[in-house]
Design a protein around this motif. Structure first.
Motif, PDB file in Angstrom:
ATOM      1  N   LYS A 169      22.992  43.949 -18.045  1.00 22.71           N
ATOM      2  CA  LYS A 169      21.575  42.494 -17.436  1.00 22.71           C
ATOM      3  C   LYS A 169      22.532  42.432 -15.873  1.00 22.71           C
ATOM      4  N   TYR A 170      21.346  42.859 -14.851  1.00 28.52           N
ATOM      5  CA  TYR A 170      21.620  42.271 -13.415  1.00 28.52           C
ATOM      6  C   TYR A 170      21.692  40.589 -13.556  1.00 28.52           C
ATOM      7  N   ALA A 171      22.749  39.865 -12.271  1.00 24.48           N
ATOM      8  CA  ALA A 171      23.000  38.974 -12.219  1.00 24.48           C
ATOM      9  C   ALA A 171      23.906  38.375 -10.942  1.00 24.48           C
ATOM     10  N   TYR A 206      18.007  36.914 -10.087  1.00 22.42           N
ATOM     11  CA  TYR A 206      17.808  37.696 -11.340  1.00 22.42           C
ATOM     12  C   TYR A 206      17.008  36.890 -11.898  1.00 22.42           C
ATOM     13  N   CYS A 254      18.417  34.550 -16.681  1.00 21.19           N
ATOM     14  CA  CYS A 254      20.539  35.066 -16.873  1.00 21.19           C
ATOM     15  C   CYS A 254      21.243  33.447 -17.577  1.00 21.19           C
TER      16      CYS A 254
END
Ligand code: DSN
Length: 422
Positions: A52-54, A63, A66
């Motif tokens: 996950k990008y956060a 993003y 989340c």
């Protein structure tokens, strides 16, 4: 490929990982900065959160979707605050070095003055040393320990602070065996308006367990690693006063890092949960007791090893032996330790008499062995083994003695196994 195991996809790499697992099983780990992370930490750190990008912070990300990682990071933050009684926590630093870089970025303009603890005297390079970001971007100076008793020279700290009026003063070490007087550091910093940053990378676990003076009431910020005496996730954390929270958060992201590592933050959350337990407090008490037991045996054996314990003992999880009077180099004894199944650090000491880069110092830590389960009597046996390795007559006794010591190491390892699962 998605559902295949590491061993199926990449047997070559899997064999290297398995080799390291076997090495850890078969080594008495006295490296003071290492520990045995529990399976729950490894599970979190190897979880799907990796994907996950956060970028940003809980509730304010760059993003979408989340909510789960927001929950993870909020848990880690709240647990860190509660564990250390801190007003604010940032759990995103990738490492202790990243945490130091972010704190400097938050508290000091480039070109400002920073005072750190000398590396050869036990400090960490990222507090001041040329060649690190600190030395490159700030005007830095360092203090050290006194020649006579090897205790931190608070007169030197006071005089350098008065003379240089640094923006930031670091207190905290990677190799030192005694408690620090945080109240005195605070008073000295207040005399010229410096920020006090306590780098508790090594002793954070002791602070959490109440086995070390608490720097939090005195420090503007504390940096730490989560994998040393805290025994968990590989990474750093910063705690600080609420009024510095915005600056510290901005210095971590976007100041010095990009996307946080949600899987590592999850592993930090587990670490902080475990560190709040009675079992953890018992383990840290046993860690300090273990380091003291090893030190006591080595102090007793000084007549035959000619290798004094620096400061004649320890208050913390580690101790250092000075091989200088024995005329031997740490690198040589280090190799002998490895041959009998022990890992440790060789390092240069303050006022080292050796010219070789590895110097005369051997640093021993009790954290990983206490996590394995050793108690004070077992640690005395470890001390006895170390004393035999350090004994001057060992050189003539040769391979037979090494074999006998290796058997004693093996007996300890068998009594205290780790990672029995795969
Ligand atoms: N390298 C660590 C240690 O061994 O103390 C400090 O970052």
């Amino acid at each position: 490929m998605l559902d295949a195991s590491l061993a199926e996809v990449d047997p070559e790499l899997a064999e290297l990982v398995e080799g390291e697992r076997r090495r850890q099983l078969g080594t008495l780990d006295l490296v003071a900065s290492e520990n045995v992370p529990p399976r729950a930490v490894l599970d979190a750190q190897g979880s799907v959160l990796t994907a996950k990008y956060a970028d940003g912070y809980p509730g304010d990300r760059h993003y979408d979707l989340c909510e789960w990682v927001d929950g993870v990071e909020t848990l880690a933050i709240e647990r860190a605050k509660s564990l250390f009684g801190a007003e604010h926590a940032n759990v995103q630093p990738y490492s202790g070095s990243s945490a130091n870089m972010a704190v400097l970025d938050a508290l000091c303009e480039p070109g400002g003055t920073v005072l750190g603890w000398d590396f050869e005297h036990g400090g960490h390079p990222t507090q001041y040393l040329s060649g690190t970001f600190a030395g490159r971007h700030y005007r830095t100076a360092s203090y050290g320990v006194r020649r006579d008793d090897r205790l931190v020279d608070m007169d030197q700290v006071a005089s350098l602070v008065e003379q240089l009026r640094p923006k930031v003063v670091f207190a905290g070490w990677s190799c030192y065996s005694r408690w620090l007087d945080f109240r005195l550091f605070r008073q000295i910093c207040d005399s010229v308006g410096s920020y006090l940053v306590v780098d508790m990378a090594h002793f954070a676990g002791l602070v959490a367990a109440g086995e070390h003076p608490d720097p939090v009431p005195y420090a503007d910020a504390c940096t730490m690693t989560v994998h040393k005496t805290l025994g968990g996730a590989r990474g750093g954390t910063i705690i600080c006063r609420e009024d510095l929270a915005e600056r510290v958060d901005a210095a971590v992201f976007p100041g010095t890092q990009g996307c946080p590592l949600p899987h590592v933050i999850a592993a930090k959350a587990v670490t902080f949960l475990l560190a709040a337990s009675d079992a953890f407090r018992e383990r840290i008490a046993r860690t300090v007791e273990g380091a003291r037991a090893i030190a006591a045996v080595l102090v007793e054996a000084e007549g035959r090893t000619a290798s004094p314990v620096v400061t004649a003992g320890t208050d913390v999880h580690q101790l250092t032996v000075d091989l200088g009077p024995s005329g031997r180099l740490a690198g040589d004894v280090w190799a002998r330790l490895n041959r009998v199944g022990i890992s440790a650090n060789a390092m240069r000491l303050a006022y080292d008499v050796a010219e070789a880069p590895a110097g005369s110092g051997l640093r021993f830590g009790a954290a990983a062995l206490a996590t394995r389960g050793l108690d004070a009597a077992d640690f005395s046996e470890v001390g006895d083994i170390l004393a035999d390795v350090l004994d001057g007559s060992f050189d003539s006794a040769g391979a037979a003695s090494e074999k006998a010591l290796a058997r004693r190491v093996q007996a300890l390892l068998e009594r205290f196994p780790i990672y029995r699962y795969r």
